[in-house]
Write an enzyme that holds these catalytic residues in place. Structure first.
Site, PDB file in Angstrom:
ATOM      1  N   ASN A  53       0.826  -1.212   0.000  1.00 46.72           N
ATOM      2  CA  ASN A  53       0.000   0.000   0.000  1.00 46.72           C
ATOM      3  C   ASN A  53       0.854   1.253   0.000  1.00 46.72           C
ATOM      4  OD1 ASN A  53      -2.343  -1.524   0.088  1.00 46.72           O
ATOM      5  ND2 ASN A  53      -2.736  -1.174   2.257  1.00 46.72           N
ATOM      6  N   ARG A 388      -9.806  -4.647 -14.973  1.00 43.15           N
ATOM      7  CA  ARG A 388      -8.669  -5.478 -14.559  1.00 43.15           C
ATOM      8  C   ARG A 388      -9.030  -6.948 -14.735  1.00 43.15           C
ATOM      9  NH1 ARG A 388      -5.248  -1.887 -12.021  1.00 43.15           N
ATOM     10  NH2 ARG A 388      -6.209  -0.250 -10.744  1.00 43.15           N
ATOM     11  N   ARG A 418      -4.603   1.836 -13.779  1.00 38.05           N
ATOM     12  CA  ARG A 418      -3.249   2.048 -13.256  1.00 38.05           C
ATOM     13  C   ARG A 418      -2.559   0.739 -12.891  1.00 38.05           C
ATOM     14  NH1 ARG A 418      -3.917   6.157  -9.341  1.00 38.05           N
ATOM     15  NH2 ARG A 418      -3.594   7.692 -10.976  1.00 38.05           N
ATOM     16  N   HIS A 448     -14.585   2.826 -15.764  1.00 39.87           N
ATOM     17  CA  HIS A 448     -14.437   2.058 -14.536  1.00 39.87           C
ATOM     18  C   HIS A 448     -15.656   1.178 -14.270  1.00 39.87           C
ATOM     19  CE1 HIS A 448     -14.116   1.741  -9.975  1.00 39.87           C
ATOM     20  NE2 HIS A 448     -12.943   1.316 -10.379  1.00 39.87           N
ATOM     21  N   TYR A 481     -12.062  -9.876  -2.531  1.00 35.62           N
ATOM     22  CA  TYR A 481     -12.747  -8.580  -2.513  1.00 35.62           C
ATOM     23  C   TYR A 481     -14.240  -8.805  -2.289  1.00 35.62           C
ATOM     24  CZ  TYR A 481      -8.751  -6.128  -4.734  1.00 35.62           C
ATOM     25  OH  TYR A 481      -7.524  -5.584  -5.016  1.00 35.62           O
ATOM     26  N   ARG A 577     -14.393   2.108   3.671  1.00 35.96           N
ATOM     27  CA  ARG A 577     -13.187   1.320   3.953  1.00 35.96           C
ATOM     28  C   ARG A 577     -11.944   2.186   4.079  1.00 35.96           C
ATOM     29  NH1 ARG A 577      -9.427  -0.353   0.288  1.00 35.96           N
ATOM     30  NH2 ARG A 577     -10.885  -0.191  -1.432  1.00 35.96           N
ATOM     31  N   HIS A 605     -14.968  -3.815  -1.039  1.00 34.04           N
ATOM     32  CA  HIS A 605     -14.907  -3.139  -2.333  1.00 34.04           C
ATOM     33  C   HIS A 605     -16.284  -2.783  -2.885  1.00 34.04           C
ATOM     34  CE1 HIS A 605     -13.783  -2.981  -6.763  1.00 34.04           C
ATOM     35  NE2 HIS A 605     -12.854  -2.237  -6.221  1.00 34.04           N
TER      36      HIS A 605
END
Length: 757
Positions: A53, A388, A418, A448, A481, A577, A605
């Site tokens: 992180n 992703r 990213r 997204h 997730y 979160r 998530h």
């Protein structure tokens, strides 16, 4: 223009800094690594996560800050601080976090290694036989890959790779350097390739010994510097700015892909924003690195433990220790998809909607539906957005198979995802070669949203099978997730999703959607309208309430609306979160707002938004957080859950999140978090376990939900509370003056200026 001290400015601001809030989130992850109730292997995993992180935080968030500082652009943080004062606060906080991280590793985790069957040892702690094996590994594997790179008046400064372990070796002239003044010191860099394992593994009776690769290299440096005196050899690691910005255009074609690829190259050469180094490093080395990279003590992190704690994951992957962490139960069938019906999903979905809640429910029904569609002769086409993907993705394989079988396949690959840019470009090219229609992004926006539509001819009718959710089409992350998604053949969803695909793949602007709220079109305004409706109901004396679950809450316009709603008496409960820029429980501003964060076995998530609507609740789910980027710079979608049974399921998810007393941290008005403890007579409720046992029969009735979800508990007071996560602006800081002394001397006169309010 009135000057204020930074600490006062931070306290007075009605917003909390996004970046400081993120660092507090990483403290909550570190708190999991400190938890004595967890196995050592779980704690090591969380420790590795804090390191990963922090790497991304420096690459992106600190990198973004330097984009302003280096180019003289103005920036005012949510805390009210300008660029340089904010840099000072941010790096000071980061130093304190890294110090706590190292102390946790050295004092709480490392002493437990031996009794758990392994240890991390230096070369001087090995037996003679073990030393021979380590030396053999160096000779046969490491040595051929090392390339010493000298830096002096004849040799330019070498390119140092991002996040690679590097030795800075100071030597004294001799041997072949007859033309060099006797006694002159020279600097050479030795980079350790990233494709080598972090540790060399040995077996000692019933123990596994992990030897850090840098210790093997350190012991063998004389073999690289023959007939030369090694004065010092210090390990360091750099983090470069990874936040590159694209010059957007309307031509999303080969030139756009080239621009992405160029950006990826600049990321490899980005300015250095962090230097991690061993204690007592050579003054010559440090002087050269500071001058070369234009950094000061704020950017320099002296690491007393292990540099790059991500390497601890290698221990968890060792065969001796697999399964030694907490075991995740096997996924259970979705409540709305009975066992035995997934074999022919087309038939089942024609008559039933399905709500999936990952990881408690597997992503298998979605992947299987796609695989069935690829082979089904009645399927005419597939449309999908991809952000992703997993390694060896079954999603990609199914789309390739569909194209080979002559079906129309349209895929929007978001190449600006990213750190997944190269993978998505590669996978997109593979699909293009197979005959798929591939789009690599939409103008200046990042796509997204998570959406898929299968078009199937059934007799004289064409049916649209829609999947829409909050999570990626990634079989790996879906196991860790928490996400929510919907499978449906409802014509209204089908129409809305068809229109949405026309927008992102073509040039269409529909007037409105019935079940979707989309960005960048009008998501912010529609959500604000829903908040204002709760305000109107509260003022009329009708029941009102808002419950929202998300990853991040940052958009000022939305925050201001929540403050107004709180003042009007609307009870508001947030489950956030990570980043939260809203201050809960401030007198005259947010007394009716409660914020909590859940950090535990799974990464939270999912996004769920509940509006009471005077007893006729609306519940939305989808891909968007309440962030500026989500509303203004991304293509996002929230979907209304209209099926009464599925709505009840979604509300139950929020209800369980609010009941949790094992993974929950409550946010205080000052921005700090305390870990929620069960009351004396309160049964243990672990949200990451309870969803495996949920049934329709166990769910409370809607009336109970309405009462519970809209009851704002008393916000957490700033005093007289136990603290699991440090609460100061700078955790564990000694009491000094009202502004508190900085941990490091950033040695820049400009930073001594007070911030502008």
């Amino acid at each position: 223009m009135k000057l204020f001290k930074s600490a006062d400015l931070i306290r007075k601001s009605k917003y909390i800094s996004r970046d400081l809030s993120w660092l507090r989130f990483n403290y909550r992850v570190l708190d999991q690594a400190k938890d004595p109730g967890r196995t050592l292997f779980d704690r090591l995993r969380f420790m590795a996560i804090t390191s990963s992180n922090l790497d991304e935080f420096f690459m992106i968030r600190v990198g973004s800050l330097y984009n302003y500082i280096d180019y003289g652009k103005e920036r005012v943080d949510y805390s009210g601080l300008r660029e340089l004062p904010f840099r000072r606060k941010l790096l000071d906080f980061a130093h304190r976090f890294v110090n706590d991280q190292s102390l946790t590793y050295l004092n709480e985790l490392k002493p437990q290694f031996e009794k758990n069957g392994f240890n991390i040892l230096r070369m001087d702690e090995l037996t003679e036989l073990e030393l021979k094996k380590a030396d053999g590994y160096f000779k046969n594997t490491i040595f051929p890959l090392l390339t010493p790179m000298v830096y002096d008046s004849y040799h330019g400064f070498p390119l140092m790779m991002n996040q690679m372990l590097i030795f800075g070796v100071v030597t004294r002239a001799g041997g072949l350097e007859a033309d060099t003044e006797k006694g002159q010191e020279r600097l050479t860099f030795v980079q350790i390739p990233q494709n080598l394992s972090r540790f060399f593994e040995l077996t000692r009776k019933d123990r596994v010994i992990f030897v850090p690769i840098e210790e093997i290299v350190r012991a063998n440096l004389p073999k690289l510097f023959r007939n030369v005196e090694i004065v010092s050899a210090n390990l360091f690691r750099i983090t470069r700015n990874g936040d590159f910005t694209l010059e957007e255009s309307d031509d999303i074609d080969v030139d756009f892909i080239k621009e992405i690829q160029l950006g990826l190259k600049t990321r490899k050469k980005g300015r250095v924003v962090r230097l991690e180094v061993e204690p007592n490093a050579s003054s010559l080395l440090m002087a050269v690195l500071r001058e070369r990279w234009k950094i000061d003590n704020g950017n320099v992190f002296v690491i007393s433990s292990l540099i790059d704690l991500k390497g601890l994951l290698q221990i968890l992957r060792h065969p001796n220790f697999r399964g030694r962490g907490s075991r995740t139960p096997a996924p259970v069938p979705p409540l709305s998809l009975p066992e035995g019906t997934e074999e022919n999903l087309f038939d089942y979905l024609k008559h039933h909607d399905v709500l999936l809640h990952h990881p408690y429910n597997s992503i298998e029904p979605v992947v299987r539906l796609l695989e069935q569609a690829a082979e089904d002769p009645h399927v005419l086409g597939i449309k999908q957005t991809i952000y992703r993907l997993a390694d060896d993705s079954r999603v990609t394989a199914a789309l390739l198979k569909a194209a080979e079988n002559g079906k129309h396949v349209s895929v929007l690959f978001e190449v600006k995802a990213r750190f997944d840019e190269e993978r998505n470009i590669r996978e997109g090219a593979k699909l293009e070669k197979a005959g798929c229609f591939v789009i690599y992004g939409v103008s200046k926006y990042k796509t997204h949203t998570k959406m898929m539509m299968i078009i199937r001819k059934e007799g004289e009718k064409v049916t649209r099978y829609v999947h829409i959710g909050s999570g990626n089409y990634n079989e790996q992350t879906s196991r860790i997730y928490t996400d929510v998604s919907l499978l449906t053949t409802n014509d209204v969803y089908g129409h809305d999703v068809s229109e949405f695909f026309n927008v992102i793949t073509g040039h269409s602007q529909p007037d409105e959607y019935e079940y979707l709220i989309t960005a960048p079109k009008d998501m912010r305004q529609q959500l604000i309208s829903l908040v204002r409706e709760e305000v109107r109901n509260a003022k009329k004396g009708l029941p009102s309430g808002i419950v929202m679950k998300m990853n991040s809450l940052e958009d000022k316009e939305m925050i201001d609306e929540f403050y107004k709603a709180s003042k009007a008496g609307v009870p508001i409960r947030f489950i956030v979160r990570g980043i939260c820029c809203l201050r809960p429980g401030r007198a005259g501003l947010s007394e009716n707002i409660e914020v909590r964060s859940i950090v535990g076995d799974f990464l939270e998530h999912s996004r769920l938004f509940y509006f009471h609507q005077a007893g006729q609740p609306k519940v939305y789910a989808g891909s968007a957080d309440l962030m500026v980027r989500s509303f203004d710079r991304r293509i996002e979608a929230l979907f209304l859950i209209v099926n009464p049974q599925l709505k009840r399921e979604a509300i139950n998810i929020l209800y369980f999140n609010l009941k949790d007393n094992q993974n929950t941290y409550l946010m205080r008005e000052d921005g700090a978090y305390i870990r929620r403890q069960p009351a004396t007579d309160e049964p243990v409720f672990n949200v990451h376990r309870e969803f495996y046992h949920r049934t329709y029969a166990s769910m409370p009735e809607t009336a109970l939900y309405d009462e519970y979800l809209t009851r704002a508990d008393m916000p957490v007071a700033a005093e007289d509370q136990p603290e699991a996560v440090p609460a100061d602006d700078f955790p564990n800081a000694p009491e000094t003056d009202e502004e508190q002394m900085s941990l490091v001397d950033l040695s820049q006169e400009a930073e001594e200026q007070a911030a502008l309010e």
